[in-house]
Design a protein around this motif. Structure first.
Motif, PDB file in Angstrom:
ATOM      1  N   VAL A   7      30.194 -60.444   4.414  1.00 63.42           N
ATOM      2  CA  VAL A   7      29.133 -60.944   3.550  1.00 63.42           C
ATOM      3  C   VAL A   7      28.410 -59.755   2.931  1.00 63.42           C
ATOM      4  O   VAL A   7      28.090 -58.783   3.612  1.00 63.42           O
ATOM      5  CB  VAL A   7      28.128 -61.808   4.345  1.00 63.42           C
ATOM      6  CG1 VAL A   7      26.988 -62.279   3.449  1.00 63.42           C
ATOM      7  CG2 VAL A   7      28.830 -63.000   4.989  1.00 63.42           C
ATOM      8  N   LEU A   8      28.162 -59.862   1.629  1.00 59.87           N
ATOM      9  CA  LEU A   8      27.394 -58.864   0.894  1.00 59.87           C
ATOM     10  C   LEU A   8      26.127 -59.526   0.370  1.00 59.87           C
ATOM     11  O   LEU A   8      26.195 -60.550  -0.309  1.00 59.87           O
ATOM     12  CB  LEU A   8      28.221 -58.319  -0.283  1.00 59.87           C
ATOM     13  CG  LEU A   8      27.488 -57.438  -1.296  1.00 59.87           C
ATOM     14  CD1 LEU A   8      26.997 -56.144  -0.656  1.00 59.87           C
ATOM     15  CD2 LEU A   8      28.394 -57.145  -2.484  1.00 59.87           C
ATOM     16  N   PHE A   9      24.981 -58.946   0.703  1.00 60.88           N
ATOM     17  CA  PHE A   9      23.697 -59.417   0.199  1.00 60.88           C
ATOM     18  C   PHE A   9      23.243 -58.469  -0.907  1.00 60.88           C
ATOM     19  O   PHE A   9      23.246 -57.254  -0.714  1.00 60.88           O
ATOM     20  CB  PHE A   9      22.641 -59.423   1.316  1.00 60.88           C
ATOM     21  CG  PHE A   9      22.955 -60.394   2.416  1.00 60.88           C
ATOM     22  CD1 PHE A   9      22.702 -61.748   2.258  1.00 60.88           C
ATOM     23  CD2 PHE A   9      23.499 -59.954   3.609  1.00 60.88           C
ATOM     24  CE1 PHE A   9      22.989 -62.648   3.275  1.00 60.88           C
ATOM     25  CE2 PHE A   9      23.790 -60.844   4.635  1.00 60.88           C
ATOM     26  CZ  PHE A   9      23.536 -62.192   4.465  1.00 60.88           C
ATOM     27  N   VAL A  10      22.860 -59.036  -2.048  1.00 64.81           N
ATOM     28  CA  VAL A  10      22.477 -58.218  -3.196  1.00 64.81           C
ATOM     29  C   VAL A  10      21.120 -58.656  -3.728  1.00 64.81           C
ATOM     30  O   VAL A  10      20.895 -59.843  -3.990  1.00 64.81           O
ATOM     31  CB  VAL A  10      23.512 -58.341  -4.337  1.00 64.81           C
ATOM     32  CG1 VAL A  10      23.141 -57.425  -5.496  1.00 64.81           C
ATOM     33  CG2 VAL A  10      24.920 -58.036  -3.854  1.00 64.81           C
ATOM     34  N   CYS A  11      20.206 -57.701  -3.880  1.00 69.15           N
ATOM     35  CA  CYS A  11      18.975 -57.921  -4.625  1.00 69.15           C
ATOM     36  C   CYS A  11      18.762 -56.685  -5.492  1.00 69.15           C
ATOM     37  O   CYS A  11      19.572 -55.763  -5.470  1.00 69.15           O
ATOM     38  CB  CYS A  11      17.784 -58.244  -3.722  1.00 69.15           C
ATOM     39  SG  CYS A  11      17.226 -56.933  -2.637  1.00 69.15           S
ATOM     40  N   VAL A  12      17.715 -56.655  -6.261  1.00 71.19           N
ATOM     41  CA  VAL A  12      17.548 -55.559  -7.212  1.00 71.19           C
ATOM     42  C   VAL A  12      17.381 -54.220  -6.495  1.00 71.19           C
ATOM     43  O   VAL A  12      18.136 -53.278  -6.738  1.00 71.19           O
ATOM     44  CB  VAL A  12      16.348 -55.816  -8.159  1.00 71.19           C
ATOM     45  CG1 VAL A  12      16.113 -54.605  -9.066  1.00 71.19           C
ATOM     46  CG2 VAL A  12      16.598 -57.051  -9.006  1.00 71.19           C
ATOM     47  N   HIS A  13      16.415 -54.131  -5.601  1.00 69.94           N
ATOM     48  CA  HIS A  13      16.080 -52.836  -5.009  1.00 69.94           C
ATOM     49  C   HIS A  13      16.718 -52.567  -3.654  1.00 69.94           C
ATOM     50  O   HIS A  13      16.620 -51.456  -3.145  1.00 69.94           O
ATOM     51  CB  HIS A  13      14.558 -52.691  -4.903  1.00 69.94           C
ATOM     52  CG  HIS A  13      13.887 -52.716  -6.230  1.00 69.94           C
ATOM     53  ND1 HIS A  13      12.984 -53.686  -6.594  1.00 69.94           N
ATOM     54  CD2 HIS A  13      14.024 -51.917  -7.318  1.00 69.94           C
ATOM     55  CE1 HIS A  13      12.580 -53.471  -7.837  1.00 69.94           C
ATOM     56  NE2 HIS A  13      13.212 -52.413  -8.299  1.00 69.94           N
ATOM     57  N   ASN A  14      17.355 -53.563  -3.053  1.00 66.03           N
ATOM     58  CA  ASN A  14      17.933 -53.420  -1.719  1.00 66.03           C
ATOM     59  C   ASN A  14      16.900 -52.843  -0.752  1.00 66.03           C
ATOM     60  O   ASN A  14      17.202 -52.030   0.109  1.00 66.03           O
ATOM     61  CB  ASN A  14      19.204 -52.561  -1.751  1.00 66.03           C
ATOM     62  CG  ASN A  14      19.994 -52.584  -0.437  1.00 66.03           C
ATOM     63  OD1 ASN A  14      20.475 -51.547   0.014  1.00 66.03           O
ATOM     64  ND2 ASN A  14      20.132 -53.728   0.193  1.00 66.03           N
ATOM     65  N   ALA A  15      15.664 -53.293  -0.914  1.00 66.57           N
ATOM     66  CA  ALA A  15      14.576 -52.766  -0.095  1.00 66.57           C
ATOM     67  C   ALA A  15      13.810 -53.874   0.616  1.00 66.57           C
ATOM     68  O   ALA A  15      12.906 -53.587   1.387  1.00 66.57           O
ATOM     69  CB  ALA A  15      13.604 -51.973  -0.972  1.00 66.57           C
ATOM     70  N   GLN A  75      34.335 -56.491  -4.047  1.00 69.79           N
ATOM     71  CA  GLN A  75      35.747 -56.805  -3.813  1.00 69.79           C
ATOM     72  C   GLN A  75      36.064 -56.926  -2.327  1.00 69.79           C
ATOM     73  O   GLN A  75      36.913 -57.725  -1.941  1.00 69.79           O
ATOM     74  CB  GLN A  75      36.643 -55.743  -4.452  1.00 69.79           C
ATOM     75  CG  GLN A  75      36.711 -55.864  -5.954  1.00 69.79           C
ATOM     76  CD  GLN A  75      37.618 -54.823  -6.580  1.00 69.79           C
ATOM     77  OE1 GLN A  75      37.540 -53.643  -6.264  1.00 69.79           O
ATOM     78  NE2 GLN A  75      38.468 -55.274  -7.480  1.00 69.79           N
ATOM     79  N   ALA A  76      35.374 -56.158  -1.487  1.00 69.71           N
ATOM     80  CA  ALA A  76      35.652 -56.150  -0.048  1.00 69.71           C
ATOM     81  C   ALA A  76      34.962 -57.290   0.699  1.00 69.71           C
ATOM     82  O   ALA A  76      35.154 -57.437   1.906  1.00 69.71           O
ATOM     83  CB  ALA A  76      35.227 -54.803   0.552  1.00 69.71           C
ATOM     84  N   SER A  77      34.180 -58.105  -0.010  1.00 71.05           N
ATOM     85  CA  SER A  77      33.397 -59.150   0.643  1.00 71.05           C
ATOM     86  C   SER A  77      33.960 -60.532   0.338  1.00 71.05           C
ATOM     87  O   SER A  77      34.431 -60.795  -0.761  1.00 71.05           O
ATOM     88  CB  SER A  77      31.941 -59.075   0.178  1.00 71.05           C
ATOM     89  OG  SER A  77      31.398 -57.803   0.485  1.00 71.05           O
ATOM     90  N   ASP A  78      33.897 -61.413   1.343  1.00 71.17           N
ATOM     91  CA  ASP A  78      34.334 -62.800   1.165  1.00 71.17           C
ATOM     92  C   ASP A  78      33.229 -63.647   0.556  1.00 71.17           C
ATOM     93  O   ASP A  78      33.485 -64.556  -0.230  1.00 71.17           O
ATOM     94  CB  ASP A  78      34.729 -63.406   2.525  1.00 71.17           C
ATOM     95  CG  ASP A  78      35.841 -62.630   3.181  1.00 71.17           C
ATOM     96  OD1 ASP A  78      36.888 -62.429   2.545  1.00 71.17           O
ATOM     97  OD2 ASP A  78      35.652 -62.196   4.339  1.00 71.17           O
ATOM     98  N   VAL A  79      31.990 -63.362   0.950  1.00 69.37           N
ATOM     99  CA  VAL A  79      30.829 -64.108   0.478  1.00 69.37           C
ATOM    100  C   VAL A  79      29.842 -63.111  -0.123  1.00 69.37           C
ATOM    101  O   VAL A  79      29.522 -62.102   0.498  1.00 69.37           O
ATOM    102  CB  VAL A  79      30.143 -64.884   1.625  1.00 69.37           C
ATOM    103  CG1 VAL A  79      28.920 -65.640   1.130  1.00 69.37           C
ATOM    104  CG2 VAL A  79      31.132 -65.833   2.300  1.00 69.37           C
ATOM    105  N   VAL A  80      29.379 -63.392  -1.337  1.00 70.03           N
ATOM    106  CA  VAL A  80      28.395 -62.548  -2.012  1.00 70.03           C
ATOM    107  C   VAL A  80      27.156 -63.410  -2.251  1.00 70.03           C
ATOM    108  O   VAL A  80      27.228 -64.441  -2.914  1.00 70.03           O
ATOM    109  CB  VAL A  80      28.938 -62.005  -3.350  1.00 70.03           C
ATOM    110  CG1 VAL A  80      27.885 -61.151  -4.046  1.00 70.03           C
ATOM    111  CG2 VAL A  80      30.234 -61.215  -3.124  1.00 70.03           C
ATOM    112  N   ILE A  81      26.043 -62.979  -1.663  1.00 66.09           N
ATOM    113  CA  ILE A  81      24.794 -63.731  -1.789  1.00 66.09           C
ATOM    114  C   ILE A  81      23.811 -62.892  -2.593  1.00 66.09           C
ATOM    115  O   ILE A  81      23.428 -61.800  -2.166  1.00 66.09           O
ATOM    116  CB  ILE A  81      24.221 -64.089  -0.409  1.00 66.09           C
ATOM    117  CG1 ILE A  81      25.229 -64.967   0.348  1.00 66.09           C
ATOM    118  CG2 ILE A  81      22.867 -64.784  -0.556  1.00 66.09           C
ATOM    119  CD1 ILE A  81      24.847 -65.287   1.760  1.00 66.09           C
TER     120      ILE A  81
END
Length: 137
Positions: A7-15, A75-81
């Motif tokens: 799982v990859l979690f993405v937000c703007v600042h990753n903070a 690419q390496a993640s199954d789930v992108v949130i």
């Protein structure tokens, strides 16, 4: 889903949001899930109010560092949130994409971060039940 989903979690600042989500998933799922987080425009440090709010529930993220979002991580993640990163996240076929609408803890104090932290925990518990339920028997 593979035996060990990623799982990859993405937000703007990753903070803030993505750091809390990654920490909750690591804490609650253990080694059943591979966890990543990144930001489309990473900050220099994790939000101190986020660090404190997570410390209150026994999770130390003080040493985490915001990371830049890369195509390889997606690419390496199954789930992108995604959590408010706009259109910055590349889309690849075969991935599961979820967009979690969450308040941004940037510039907020610990009192404002707590409900965001708790909502993320609830969402993470649901995610684990979907992608990596505990083995029974």
């Amino acid at each position: 889903m593979p035996d060990k989903p990623s799982v990859l979690f993405v937000c703007v600042h990753n903070a803030g949001r993505s750091q809390m989500a990654a920490a909750w998933l690591t804490h609650l799922a253990g080694d059943r899930v591979e966890v990543r987080s990144a930001g489309s425009a990473p900050a220099d440090t994790v939000n101190p109010a986020v660090v404190e709010a997570m410390r209150e529930v026994g999770i130390d993220i003080a040493r985490e560092e915001p990371k830049v979002l890369t195509v390889d991580a997606v690419q390496a993640s199954d789930v992108v949130i995604t959590m408010g990163c706009g259109d910055a996240c590349p889309v690849f076929p075969g991935k599961t994409y979820l967009d979690w609408k969450l308040d941004d803890p940037a510039g907020q104090g610990v009192a404002a971060v707590r409900p965001i932290r708790d909502e993320i925990r609830t969402r993470i518990e649901d995610l684990i039940a979907d992608i990596a339920p505990a083995k029974t028997g």
